[in-house]
Design an enzyme around this catalytic site. Structure first.
Site, PDB file in Angstrom:
ATOM      1  N   ASP A  67       0.847  -1.181   0.000  1.00  0.00           N
ATOM      2  CA  ASP A  67       0.000   0.000   0.000  1.00  0.00           C
ATOM      3  C   ASP A  67       0.891   1.243   0.000  1.00  0.00           C
ATOM      4  O   ASP A  67       1.712   1.425   0.897  1.00  0.00           O
ATOM      5  CB  ASP A  67      -0.889  -0.017   1.246  1.00  0.00           C
ATOM      6  CG  ASP A  67      -1.884   1.131   1.313  1.00  0.00           C
ATOM      7  OD1 ASP A  67      -1.730   2.106   0.542  1.00  0.00           O
ATOM      8  OD2 ASP A  67      -2.801   1.059   2.130  1.00  0.00           O
ATOM      9  N   ALA A  68       0.709   2.118  -0.983  1.00  0.00           N
ATOM     10  CA  ALA A  68       1.554   3.304  -1.100  1.00  0.00           C
ATOM     11  C   ALA A  68       1.399   4.241   0.085  1.00  0.00           C
ATOM     12  O   ALA A  68       2.309   5.009   0.398  1.00  0.00           O
ATOM     13  CB  ALA A  68       1.228   4.052  -2.392  1.00  0.00           C
ATOM     14  N   GLU A  85       4.494   9.966 -12.312  1.00  0.00           N
ATOM     15  CA  GLU A  85       3.068  10.164 -12.582  1.00  0.00           C
ATOM     16  C   GLU A  85       2.193   9.164 -11.824  1.00  0.00           C
ATOM     17  O   GLU A  85       1.290   8.544 -12.398  1.00  0.00           O
ATOM     18  CB  GLU A  85       2.768  10.077 -14.087  1.00  0.00           C
ATOM     19  CG  GLU A  85       3.345  11.191 -14.915  1.00  0.00           C
ATOM     20  CD  GLU A  85       4.731  10.841 -15.428  1.00  0.00           C
ATOM     21  OE1 GLU A  85       4.831   9.956 -16.295  1.00  0.00           O
ATOM     22  OE2 GLU A  85       5.715  11.440 -14.959  1.00  0.00           O
ATOM     23  N   HIS A  89      -3.082   9.652  -8.671  1.00  0.00           N
ATOM     24  CA  HIS A  89      -4.086   8.626  -8.433  1.00  0.00           C
ATOM     25  C   HIS A  89      -4.316   8.349  -6.945  1.00  0.00           C
ATOM     26  O   HIS A  89      -5.115   7.470  -6.607  1.00  0.00           O
ATOM     27  CB  HIS A  89      -3.669   7.313  -9.109  1.00  0.00           C
ATOM     28  CG  HIS A  89      -3.555   7.407 -10.595  1.00  0.00           C
ATOM     29  ND1 HIS A  89      -4.605   7.767 -11.407  1.00  0.00           N
ATOM     30  CD2 HIS A  89      -2.499   7.190 -11.431  1.00  0.00           C
ATOM     31  CE1 HIS A  89      -4.211   7.759 -12.677  1.00  0.00           C
ATOM     32  NE2 HIS A  89      -2.946   7.421 -12.715  1.00  0.00           N
TER      33      HIS A  89
END
Length: 220
Positions: A67-68, A85, A89
């Site tokens: 999980d970022a 990029e 999100h």
């Protein structure tokens, strides 16, 4: 940018959906190798592992899904963190930035690129970007600078890449349209039409100066 020697510790990388839009229905998030990964295909980490083998990095780069916003690494595990990029999100951008700060060694550098919102980007356009390509809480360069500071980064630098990215996305749209029949044969006409509409809308925002590109960096 000055080159800096990297110790035997791992370098953390974050990659994403490349420099063109991906429909929300096919978007997902992983964390890979120190790397946070958003992928436009279901392949995810296995595809990254195959790529490592193809380019001779098998055994040198580990692929980890996670999980970022809650990176599964110890404090001070990495010398560098790079994102491409991806943050557009992620809703809780501060959590990601703070996590990258936490896993860096003192003096480690975080560098990332992302799509940047201009003041002229309207709420209806923001809503459409969120619906179509999971672009959420889009930031300006100043907004990202403030978030980096709140996450504990110092020596923050920003660079506007809009003039470089504008012709790239326009050319990619032209290429997509030129290969539309071949793509439709593989993916179906309905999906191709949806993607072309999304892409044209996205490129229009870039050409109108409502969206731009930016490179940002900060030190732990």
């Amino acid at each position: 940018m000055a080159r800096r020697a990297v110790s035997p510790r791992r370098a953390a990388f974050s990659t994403s959906a490349r420099a063109w839009p991906v429909p929300r229905a096919s978007w997902r998030a992983d964390a890979a190798a120190g790397f946070w990964r958003s992928s436009s295909t279901p392949a995810g980490p296995p595809a990254a592992a195959r790529l490592n083998r193809l380019v001779g990095l098998d055994g040198l780069v580990s692929v980890v899904r996670g999980d970022a916003t809650a990176l599964p690494f110890r404090d001070g595990s990495f010398d560098a963190c790079v994102s491409q990029e991806a943050l557009l999100h992620v809703d809780d951008k501060l959590a990601v930035l703070a996590g990258c700060r936490r896993i860096l060694v003192p003096g480690g550098r975080f560098v990332f690129t992302d799509w940047i919102a201009r003041a002229t980007l309207g709420e209806r356009e923001r809503a459409r970007l969120a619906e179509w390509m999971a672009a959420t809480t889009l930031q300006s360069l100043d907004g990202y600078r403030a978030l980096l500071g709140r996450a504990g980064f110092v020596r923050v630098e920003t660079e506007d890449l809009s003039d470089e990215w504008r012709p790239l996305v326009k050319a990619r749209l032209a290429t997509f349209r030129a290969t539309g029949m071949d793509t439709a044969a593989r993916l179906g006409e309905a999906r191709v039409r949806e993607y072309e509409q999304l892409y044209a809308f996205f490129v229009g925002l870039v050409e109108d100066g409502k969206l731009g590109g930016g490179r940002l960096s900060g030190s732990a």
